[in-house]
Design a protein around this motif. Structure first.
Motif, mmCIF file in Angstrom:
data_model
loop_
_atom_site.group_PDB
_atom_site.id
_atom_site.type_symbol
_atom_site.label_atom_id
_atom_site.label_comp_id
_atom_site.label_asym_id
_atom_site.label_seq_id
_atom_site.Cartn_x
_atom_site.Cartn_y
_atom_site.Cartn_z
ATOM 1 N N VAL A 1 0.932 -1.307 -0.009
ATOM 2 C CA VAL A 1 0.180 0.072 0.007
ATOM 3 C C VAL A 1 0.997 1.202 0.128
ATOM 4 O O VAL A 1 1.686 1.548 0.757
ATOM 5 C CB VAL A 1 -1.055 0.160 1.107
ATOM 6 C CG1 VAL A 1 -1.771 1.091 1.089
ATOM 7 C CG2 VAL A 1 -2.053 -1.142 1.181
ATOM 8 N N HIS A 2 0.861 2.045 -1.006
ATOM 9 C CA HIS A 2 1.617 3.131 -1.145
ATOM 10 C C HIS A 2 0.672 4.362 -1.133
ATOM 11 O O HIS A 2 -0.345 4.427 -2.095
ATOM 12 C CB HIS A 2 2.414 3.198 -2.388
ATOM 13 C CG HIS A 2 3.538 2.018 -2.250
ATOM 14 N ND1 HIS A 2 4.544 2.136 -1.694
ATOM 15 C CD2 HIS A 2 3.548 0.846 -2.868
ATOM 16 C CE1 HIS A 2 5.373 1.107 -1.613
ATOM 17 N NE2 HIS A 2 4.468 0.158 -2.564
ATOM 18 N N ILE A 3 0.914 5.486 -0.525
ATOM 19 C CA ILE A 3 0.006 6.589 -0.566
ATOM 20 C C ILE A 3 1.012 7.840 -0.788
ATOM 21 O O ILE A 3 1.947 8.064 -0.220
ATOM 22 C CB ILE A 3 -0.559 7.179 0.977
ATOM 23 C CG1 ILE A 3 -1.324 5.961 1.334
ATOM 24 C CG2 ILE A 3 -1.396 8.359 0.992
ATOM 25 C CD1 ILE A 3 -1.918 5.950 2.783
ATOM 26 N N ARG A 4 0.513 8.666 -1.963
ATOM 27 C CA ARG A 4 1.263 9.586 -2.407
ATOM 28 C C ARG A 4 0.566 10.980 -2.318
ATOM 29 O O ARG A 4 -0.599 11.100 -2.969
ATOM 30 C CB ARG A 4 1.660 9.496 -3.905
ATOM 31 C CG ARG A 4 2.516 10.381 -4.362
ATOM 32 C CD ARG A 4 3.014 10.095 -5.765
ATOM 33 N NE ARG A 4 4.076 10.865 -6.223
ATOM 34 C CZ ARG A 4 5.086 10.773 -6.754
ATOM 35 N NH1 ARG A 4 5.254 9.630 -7.318
ATOM 36 N NH2 ARG A 4 6.073 11.828 -7.209
ATOM 37 N N LEU A 5 0.854 11.917 -1.622
ATOM 38 C CA LEU A 5 0.160 13.051 -1.529
ATOM 39 C C LEU A 5 0.604 14.004 -2.498
ATOM 40 O O LEU A 5 1.809 14.105 -3.038
ATOM 41 C CB LEU A 5 0.534 13.508 0.029
ATOM 42 C CG LEU A 5 0.148 12.891 1.280
ATOM 43 C CD1 LEU A 5 0.740 13.597 2.471
ATOM 44 C CD2 LEU A 5 -1.455 12.847 1.267
ATOM 45 N N PRO A 6 -0.486 14.853 -3.016
ATOM 46 C CA PRO A 6 -0.068 15.988 -3.880
ATOM 47 C C PRO A 6 0.835 17.155 -3.178
ATOM 48 O O PRO A 6 0.960 17.273 -1.822
ATOM 49 C CB PRO A 6 -1.071 16.637 -4.330
ATOM 50 C CG PRO A 6 -2.243 15.948 -3.459
ATOM 51 C CD PRO A 6 -1.776 14.911 -2.770
ATOM 52 N N TRP A 7 1.483 17.942 -3.995
ATOM 53 C CA TRP A 7 2.673 18.892 -3.258
ATOM 54 C C TRP A 7 1.621 19.814 -2.463
ATOM 55 O O TRP A 7 2.302 20.211 -1.475
ATOM 56 C CB TRP A 7 3.196 19.747 -4.509
ATOM 57 C CG TRP A 7 2.216 20.537 -5.232
ATOM 58 C CD1 TRP A 7 1.760 20.178 -6.508
ATOM 59 C CD2 TRP A 7 1.818 21.951 -5.200
ATOM 60 N NE1 TRP A 7 1.061 21.173 -7.038
ATOM 61 C CE2 TRP A 7 1.045 22.265 -6.114
ATOM 62 C CE3 TRP A 7 2.097 22.830 -4.285
ATOM 63 C CZ2 TRP A 7 0.466 23.431 -6.214
ATOM 64 C CZ3 TRP A 7 1.672 23.969 -4.138
ATOM 65 C CH2 TRP A 7 0.829 24.262 -5.233
ATOM 66 N N TRP A 8 0.538 20.099 -2.832
ATOM 67 C CA TRP A 8 -0.149 21.355 -1.856
ATOM 68 C C TRP A 8 -0.781 20.480 -0.754
ATOM 69 O O TRP A 8 -1.212 21.289 0.176
ATOM 70 C CB TRP A 8 -1.444 21.908 -2.810
ATOM 71 C CG TRP A 8 -2.421 20.887 -3.354
ATOM 72 C CD1 TRP A 8 -2.181 20.288 -4.738
ATOM 73 C CD2 TRP A 8 -3.536 19.935 -2.850
ATOM 74 N NE1 TRP A 8 -3.327 19.296 -4.777
ATOM 75 C CE2 TRP A 8 -3.849 19.397 -3.809
ATOM 76 C CE3 TRP A 8 -4.123 20.178 -1.592
ATOM 77 C CZ2 TRP A 8 -4.936 18.424 -3.538
ATOM 78 C CZ3 TRP A 8 -5.149 19.314 -1.255
ATOM 79 C CH2 TRP A 8 -5.741 18.561 -2.303
ATOM 80 N N ALA A 9 -0.959 19.347 -0.415
ATOM 81 C CA ALA A 9 -1.203 18.912 0.659
ATOM 82 C C ALA A 9 -0.188 18.992 1.849
ATOM 83 O O ALA A 9 -0.486 18.879 2.966
ATOM 84 C CB ALA A 9 -1.455 17.299 0.614
ATOM 85 N N LEU A 10 1.000 19.201 1.581
ATOM 86 C CA LEU A 10 1.826 19.729 2.538
ATOM 87 C C LEU A 10 2.270 21.387 2.462
ATOM 88 O O LEU A 10 2.466 21.509 3.651
ATOM 89 C CB LEU A 10 2.997 18.862 2.372
ATOM 90 C CG LEU A 10 3.024 17.239 2.446
ATOM 91 C CD1 LEU A 10 4.514 16.825 1.974
ATOM 92 C CD2 LEU A 10 2.837 17.029 3.859
ATOM 93 N N ALA A 11 2.080 21.843 1.433
ATOM 94 C CA ALA A 11 2.226 23.301 1.307
ATOM 95 C C ALA A 11 1.373 24.094 1.900
ATOM 96 O O ALA A 11 1.707 25.178 2.546
ATOM 97 C CB ALA A 11 2.537 23.537 -0.340
ATOM 98 N N LEU A 12 0.109 23.805 1.774
ATOM 99 C CA LEU A 12 -0.795 24.784 2.500
ATOM 100 C C LEU A 12 -0.953 24.592 3.865
ATOM 101 O O LEU A 12 -0.838 25.794 4.411
ATOM 102 C CB LEU A 12 -2.267 24.363 1.729
ATOM 103 C CG LEU A 12 -2.509 24.678 0.281
ATOM 104 C CD1 LEU A 12 -3.954 24.308 -0.009
ATOM 105 C CD2 LEU A 12 -2.356 26.085 0.121
ATOM 106 N N PRO A 13 -0.758 23.459 4.592
ATOM 107 C CA PRO A 13 -0.797 23.679 6.049
ATOM 108 C C PRO A 13 0.596 24.309 6.549
ATOM 109 O O PRO A 13 0.484 25.231 7.352
ATOM 110 C CB PRO A 13 -0.789 22.259 6.385
ATOM 111 C CG PRO A 13 -1.390 21.381 5.274
ATOM 112 C CD PRO A 13 -1.157 22.184 4.037
#
Length: 68
Positions: free
Chosen positions: A17-29
Motif C-alpha cells: 500500500v503506497h500513499i502519495r500526497l500532492p504537493w499542495w497537501a503539505l504546502a498549504l498547511p
C-alpha cells in the motif's frame, strides 16, 4: 546458554500500500502555520474586527501569559 535469534532474509513489507500526497497537501498547511505564527509574533499587523470586550480581554490575558 543464549538462544539463537532467527533473522529474516529480506525486510518486511507493508503489503504494497503506497500513499502519495500532492504537493499542495503539505504546502498549504505549512503556509497557514507560517502566516499564523507571523501574526502571533506581530499582532499589530492583524486587522481584527472590534468584538466583545470580554473576548478582547481574554485574548490579551492569553498573550500576556504566553509572553512570560
Amino acid at each position: 546458554m543464549a538462544a539463537r535469534t532467527h533473522s529474516r532474509p529480506h525486510p518486511a513489507t507493508t503489503g504494497g500500500v503506497h500513499i502519495r500526497l500532492p504537493w499542495w497537501a503539505l504546502a498549504l498547511p505549512a503556509l497557514a502555520f507560517i502566516v499564523l505564527f507571523a501574526l502571533i509574533l506581530n499582532p499589530s499587523d492583524a486587522q481584527a474586527a472590534s468584538g466583545d470586550p470580554a473576548i478582547t480581554h481574554l485574548l490579551e490575558r492569553a498573550q500576556q501569559f504566553l509572553a512570560r
